[in-house]
Write a protein that holds these residues in place. Structure first.
Motif, short mmCIF file in Angstrom:
data_model
loop_
_atom_site.label_atom_id
_atom_site.label_comp_id
_atom_site.label_asym_id
_atom_site.label_seq_id
_atom_site.Cartn_x
_atom_site.Cartn_y
_atom_site.Cartn_z
N VAL A 23 24.32 37.94 35.22
CA VAL A 23 24.02 38.26 33.82
C VAL A 23 24.46 37.18 32.83
O VAL A 23 24.30 37.36 31.62
CB VAL A 23 24.66 39.61 33.41
N PHE A 24 25.02 36.08 33.31
CA PHE A 24 25.57 35.08 32.39
C PHE A 24 24.53 34.60 31.38
O PHE A 24 24.75 34.63 30.16
CB PHE A 24 26.13 33.89 33.17
N ASP A 25 23.37 34.14 31.85
CA ASP A 25 22.34 33.62 30.93
C ASP A 25 21.81 34.71 30.01
O ASP A 25 21.58 34.48 28.82
CB ASP A 25 21.19 33.01 31.74
N GLU A 26 21.64 35.90 30.57
CA GLU A 26 21.15 37.02 29.75
C GLU A 26 22.15 37.38 28.66
O GLU A 26 21.78 37.61 27.50
CB GLU A 26 20.89 38.24 30.65
N ALA A 27 23.43 37.41 29.01
CA ALA A 27 24.47 37.75 28.04
C ALA A 27 24.53 36.72 26.92
O ALA A 27 24.63 37.07 25.74
CB ALA A 27 25.83 37.85 28.73
N ARG A 28 24.46 35.46 27.28
CA ARG A 28 24.51 34.40 26.27
C ARG A 28 23.33 34.53 25.29
O ARG A 28 23.52 34.48 24.07
CB ARG A 28 24.47 33.04 26.98
N ALA A 29 22.14 34.75 25.82
CA ALA A 29 20.96 34.87 24.97
C ALA A 29 21.04 36.11 24.07
O ALA A 29 20.72 36.04 22.86
CB ALA A 29 19.70 34.93 25.83
N LYS A 30 21.47 37.22 24.61
CA LYS A 30 21.52 38.46 23.83
C LYS A 30 22.61 38.43 22.77
O LYS A 30 22.45 39.01 21.68
CB LYS A 30 21.70 39.65 24.77
N LEU A 31 23.73 37.79 23.06
CA LEU A 31 24.78 37.67 22.05
C LEU A 31 24.29 36.86 20.85
O LEU A 31 24.50 37.24 19.69
CB LEU A 31 26.02 37.01 22.66
N GLU A 32 23.62 35.75 21.13
CA GLU A 32 23.12 34.91 20.03
C GLU A 32 22.03 35.63 19.26
O GLU A 32 21.97 35.55 18.02
CB GLU A 32 22.63 33.58 20.59
N LEU A 33 21.19 36.38 19.96
CA LEU A 33 20.15 37.16 19.30
C LEU A 33 20.76 38.24 18.41
O LEU A 33 20.20 38.58 17.35
CB LEU A 33 19.22 37.80 20.34
N ALA A 34 21.92 38.76 18.79
CA ALA A 34 22.59 39.81 18.02
C ALA A 34 23.36 39.25 16.83
O ALA A 34 23.95 40.01 16.05
CB ALA A 34 23.52 40.60 18.93
N GLY A 35 23.40 37.93 16.69
CA GLY A 35 24.06 37.32 15.54
C GLY A 35 25.43 36.76 15.81
O GLY A 35 26.15 36.40 14.88
N VAL A 36 25.83 36.67 17.09
CA VAL A 36 27.12 36.07 17.45
C VAL A 36 26.90 34.59 17.76
O VAL A 36 26.18 34.26 18.70
CB VAL A 36 27.76 36.79 18.66
N GLU A 37 27.51 33.72 16.98
CA GLU A 37 27.37 32.28 17.20
C GLU A 37 28.34 31.86 18.30
O GLU A 37 29.56 31.98 18.14
CB GLU A 37 27.67 31.52 15.92
N LEU A 38 27.81 31.36 19.40
CA LEU A 38 28.66 30.96 20.51
C LEU A 38 29.07 29.50 20.37
O LEU A 38 28.22 28.60 20.43
CB LEU A 38 27.94 31.20 21.84
N ILE A 39 30.35 29.28 20.17
CA ILE A 39 30.89 27.93 20.11
C ILE A 39 30.76 27.27 21.48
O ILE A 39 30.50 26.07 21.59
CB ILE A 39 32.38 27.97 19.69
N ASP A 40 30.91 28.08 22.52
CA ASP A 40 30.80 27.60 23.89
C ASP A 40 30.50 28.80 24.79
O ASP A 40 30.80 29.95 24.43
CB ASP A 40 32.11 26.93 24.33
#
Length: 296
Positions: A23-40
């Motif tokens: 789920v790593f790639d899915e989690a990263r994409a969904k977090l950013e879609l939900a408005g969480v800016e991922l620094i890394d």
């Protein structure tokens, strides 16, 4: 008081957990879609990488999201104590007891909704001989299962695999003599087949310590007393199905600092990972960290 969660975070996923790699790639994409800016965003595939990666992340992000099972959460929560960084998590393990204690859904979308739209909540942590943990520890049959269950059985069958191995492990298990020294120096003794050291309500994915809250300021030791494994099975069954009188199958002690001893000596699983042996001193760290939590 402003309890809004940060909108910037670092994501660290234990790719060795049951669902982490998938789920790593899915989690990263969904977090950013939900408005969480991922620094890394980092996937960990070697155990020796985890500690330093989390330490570095806590130093440079207002919120760090750990993806993994209960063991991954407990083994890394120490690095958040005394810091302003918010501890957030994606429940990717087998039982996901801490997510259930926090009244979160255990699916990926529910967890991401909490991280994106939830609130800061200050909670206690349990401590066993200086080692912080988020939810629950246990001695008795549960650690025997955790210590011997084949990794592939756990990974591919999840809770069903645990139940199969539990039935097998029961044939090799013997009750033990429990001794608990309370805050005021009183000593309580009992025969037991299982004991839980609880900061949270759930253990093994089941709500077992209904009286506990993660901000109570006390640690709870709950024992299934007696010598019968049938008694232990009945206690789990009665609790799982919320049967009347289920509280009579256990005995509880509460306090801020308790000493726990057992004869014969017992291994202790901390959030699913064998990490201590009796005798131990058990404490509560009141309001130790801030976590991403659902709104009331």
């Amino acid at each position: 008081m402003n309890d809004a969660l940060p909108k910037q975070a670092i994501l660290i996923v234990n790719a060795m957990s049951r669902r982490g790699a998938d789920v790593f790639d899915e989690a990263r994409a969904k977090l950013e879609l939900a408005g969480v800016e991922l620094i890394d965003a980092i996937a960990i595939d070697r155990p020796e990488q985890m500690d330093q990666t989390v330490i570095d992340a806590v130093a440079r992000a207002p919120m760090v999201i750990i993806g993994g099972g209960d063991g991954s959460l407990s083994s890394n929560v120490d690095f958040f104590v005394g810091k302003d960084t918010v501890f957030a998590f994606l429940p990717l393990g087998t039982a996901n007891s801490f997510a259930k204690t926090m009244k979160m859904g255990t699916d990926l979308d529910s967890a991401i909704d909490v991280i994106a739209n939830g609130r800061r909540r200050r909670i206690d942590l349990g401590i066993i001989d200086g080692d912080y943990f988020v939810n629950a520890a246990a001695l008795g049959l549960s650690p025997l299962i955790a210590d011997t269950v084949p990794h592939k059985l756990k990974r591919y069958l999840g809770m069903v695999g645990y139940l199969i191995w539990a039935a097998r492990s029961a044939f090799h298990f013997r009750p033990f003599r429990l001794r608990v020294t309370l805050d005021d120096g009183r000593i309580e003794k009992a025969w037991a087949t299982e004991a839980r050291i609880a900061n949270g309500t759930h253990h093994g994915g089941v709500e077992l310590v209904e009286s506990q809250e993660v901000d109570s300021g006390e640690i709870v030791i709950q024992a299934v007393t007696g010598k019968s494994l049938w008694g232990l099975a009945w206690s789990w069954f009665a609790t799982l199905f919320k049967l009347s009188g289920r509280e009579r199958t256990t005995t509880e002690w509460r306090g801020k600092t308790l000493k726990l001893e057992a004869r014969p000596q017992q291994k202790i699983s901390i959030d699913g990972e064998i990490a201590a042996r009796t005798p131990v001193t058990v404490c509560i760290a009141k309001g130790a960290i801030e976590v991403a939590a659902p709104h009331e």
